[in-house]
Scaffold this motif. Sequence first.
Motif, PDB file in Angstrom:
ATOM      1  N   LEU A  48       0.810  -1.223   0.000  1.00 49.35           N
ATOM      2  CA  LEU A  48       0.000   0.000   0.000  1.00 49.35           C
ATOM      3  C   LEU A  48       0.841   1.269   0.000  1.00 49.35           C
ATOM      4  O   LEU A  48       0.431   2.283  -0.555  1.00 49.35           O
ATOM      5  CB  LEU A  48      -0.940   0.007   1.210  1.00 49.35           C
ATOM      6  CG  LEU A  48      -2.100  -0.970   1.156  1.00 49.35           C
ATOM      7  CD1 LEU A  48      -2.929  -0.876   2.430  1.00 49.35           C
ATOM      8  CD2 LEU A  48      -2.963  -0.768  -0.072  1.00 49.35           C
ATOM      9  N   SER A 105      -8.832  -2.107  -6.587  1.00 50.96           N
ATOM     10  CA  SER A 105      -7.930  -0.960  -6.639  1.00 50.96           C
ATOM     11  C   SER A 105      -7.182  -0.784  -5.319  1.00 50.96           C
ATOM     12  O   SER A 105      -7.618  -1.243  -4.269  1.00 50.96           O
ATOM     13  CB  SER A 105      -8.721   0.315  -6.940  1.00 50.96           C
ATOM     14  OG  SER A 105      -9.521   0.659  -5.818  1.00 50.96           O
ATOM     15  N   ARG A 106      -6.083  -0.079  -5.404  1.00 48.25           N
ATOM     16  CA  ARG A 106      -5.286   0.248  -4.230  1.00 48.25           C
ATOM     17  C   ARG A 106      -6.122   1.042  -3.232  1.00 48.25           C
ATOM     18  O   ARG A 106      -6.018   0.862  -2.027  1.00 48.25           O
ATOM     19  CB  ARG A 106      -4.048   1.053  -4.674  1.00 48.25           C
ATOM     20  CG  ARG A 106      -3.113   1.448  -3.561  1.00 48.25           C
ATOM     21  CD  ARG A 106      -2.054   2.395  -4.129  1.00 48.25           C
ATOM     22  NE  ARG A 106      -1.524   3.390  -3.280  1.00 48.25           N
ATOM     23  CZ  ARG A 106      -2.146   4.220  -2.463  1.00 48.25           C
ATOM     24  NH1 ARG A 106      -3.426   4.159  -2.335  1.00 48.25           N
ATOM     25  NH2 ARG A 106      -1.508   5.112  -1.753  1.00 48.25           N
ATOM     26  N   GLU A 107      -6.968   1.924  -3.717  1.00 45.37           N
ATOM     27  CA  GLU A 107      -7.804   2.752  -2.853  1.00 45.37           C
ATOM     28  C   GLU A 107      -8.752   1.904  -2.014  1.00 45.37           C
ATOM     29  O   GLU A 107      -8.924   2.162  -0.817  1.00 45.37           O
ATOM     30  CB  GLU A 107      -8.604   3.773  -3.684  1.00 45.37           C
ATOM     31  CG  GLU A 107      -7.757   4.851  -4.328  1.00 45.37           C
ATOM     32  CD  GLU A 107      -6.998   4.385  -5.589  1.00 45.37           C
ATOM     33  OE1 GLU A 107      -7.359   3.345  -6.194  1.00 45.37           O
ATOM     34  OE2 GLU A 107      -6.026   5.061  -5.956  1.00 45.37           O
ATOM     35  N   LYS A 108      -9.366   0.909  -2.624  1.00 50.13           N
ATOM     36  CA  LYS A 108     -10.279   0.033  -1.872  1.00 50.13           C
ATOM     37  C   LYS A 108      -9.525  -0.769  -0.824  1.00 50.13           C
ATOM     38  O   LYS A 108      -9.983  -0.910   0.308  1.00 50.13           O
ATOM     39  CB  LYS A 108     -11.026  -0.917  -2.820  1.00 50.13           C
ATOM     40  CG  LYS A 108     -12.151  -0.260  -3.552  1.00 50.13           C
ATOM     41  CD  LYS A 108     -13.025  -1.285  -4.234  1.00 50.13           C
ATOM     42  CE  LYS A 108     -14.131  -0.554  -4.943  1.00 50.13           C
ATOM     43  NZ  LYS A 108     -15.354  -1.291  -4.979  1.00 50.13           N
ATOM     44  N   GLU A 110      -6.682  -0.004   0.597  1.00 48.31           N
ATOM     45  CA  GLU A 110      -6.187   0.899   1.642  1.00 48.31           C
ATOM     46  C   GLU A 110      -7.302   1.310   2.597  1.00 48.31           C
ATOM     47  O   GLU A 110      -7.113   1.331   3.823  1.00 48.31           O
ATOM     48  CB  GLU A 110      -5.561   2.135   1.000  1.00 48.31           C
ATOM     49  CG  GLU A 110      -4.892   3.054   1.991  1.00 48.31           C
ATOM     50  CD  GLU A 110      -4.091   4.134   1.291  1.00 48.31           C
ATOM     51  OE1 GLU A 110      -3.007   4.450   1.808  1.00 48.31           O
ATOM     52  OE2 GLU A 110      -4.538   4.648   0.253  1.00 48.31           O
ATOM     53  N   ALA A 111      -8.472   1.628   2.072  1.00 52.68           N
ATOM     54  CA  ALA A 111      -9.611   2.008   2.916  1.00 52.68           C
ATOM     55  C   ALA A 111      -9.989   0.853   3.847  1.00 52.68           C
ATOM     56  O   ALA A 111     -10.262   1.063   5.036  1.00 52.68           O
ATOM     57  CB  ALA A 111     -10.798   2.415   2.048  1.00 52.68           C
ATOM     58  N   GLN A 114      -7.280   0.409   6.651  1.00 58.59           N
ATOM     59  CA  GLN A 114      -7.390   1.460   7.656  1.00 58.59           C
ATOM     60  C   GLN A 114      -8.618   1.257   8.537  1.00 58.59           C
ATOM     61  O   GLN A 114      -8.544   1.408   9.752  1.00 58.59           O
ATOM     62  CB  GLN A 114      -7.432   2.831   6.983  1.00 58.59           C
ATOM     63  CG  GLN A 114      -6.088   3.244   6.426  1.00 58.59           C
ATOM     64  CD  GLN A 114      -6.151   4.581   5.700  1.00 58.59           C
ATOM     65  OE1 GLN A 114      -7.208   5.164   5.478  1.00 58.59           O
ATOM     66  NE2 GLN A 114      -4.983   5.073   5.314  1.00 58.59           N
ATOM     67  N   GLU A 126      -4.119  -5.754  -8.661  1.00 55.95           N
ATOM     68  CA  GLU A 126      -5.332  -5.342  -9.376  1.00 55.95           C
ATOM     69  C   GLU A 126      -5.721  -6.286 -10.505  1.00 55.95           C
ATOM     70  O   GLU A 126      -6.900  -6.453 -10.791  1.00 55.95           O
ATOM     71  CB  GLU A 126      -5.177  -3.919  -9.904  1.00 55.95           C
ATOM     72  CG  GLU A 126      -5.225  -2.881  -8.804  1.00 55.95           C
ATOM     73  CD  GLU A 126      -5.238  -1.459  -9.329  1.00 55.95           C
ATOM     74  OE1 GLU A 126      -5.888  -1.197 -10.360  1.00 55.95           O
ATOM     75  OE2 GLU A 126      -4.593  -0.608  -8.693  1.00 55.95           O
TER      76      GLU A 126
END
Length: 190
Positions: A48, A105-108, A110-111, A114, A126
Amino acid sequence: MRRYTLPLAAAALLLAAACPRPCPSSMPPSAPAVDVGQKAPAFEATALDGTPLRFPEDVAGKVVLVRFWAEKCPVCEQTMKELEGVFQRNKEAGFVILAVNSGQSREKAEAFAQRVGLSYTILVDEQSEAAKLYGVKGLPVSFMVDKQGMVSARFVGKASAEEFEKSVLAALAAPSSAEEPPSPDSSSLP
């Protein structure tokens, strides 16, 4: 008979959505499933924080849980929370978790990490390339890899923290190739 059709269909949909065993992956595997006793396939992915990771080179000599998961998998969150405790209790002994987010995705990823509060390594894949190498057909699937890079256990679907911990402790207790005692024949050589 028609009055039971709708409630039965709704119940079937609810059961399918719960996915107590592996949820179907969006990508079909391109290799047969990796099994216990086989060498763990090498792969590369990005953490991440953007750091590239090469498995097994970057974690050589450690016991590694390679876990394939996705944020959309209903059983992943609970199990990954439980794995945090297993990781914290065993990381000093040489245990590593590589949680490979497959097909998202990286965003999903990472969320999710966290929100759940994960401190072990989250990797982003991905295109599901690593999952294809392992023959993953559904999520979650985990592979315990011993110090020599061999798969010592495979967990398909939901597994308990106790099952993971038992597998980790067994793999940590097993001698690495450098720790193995010399064979009787080699001790007689000058």
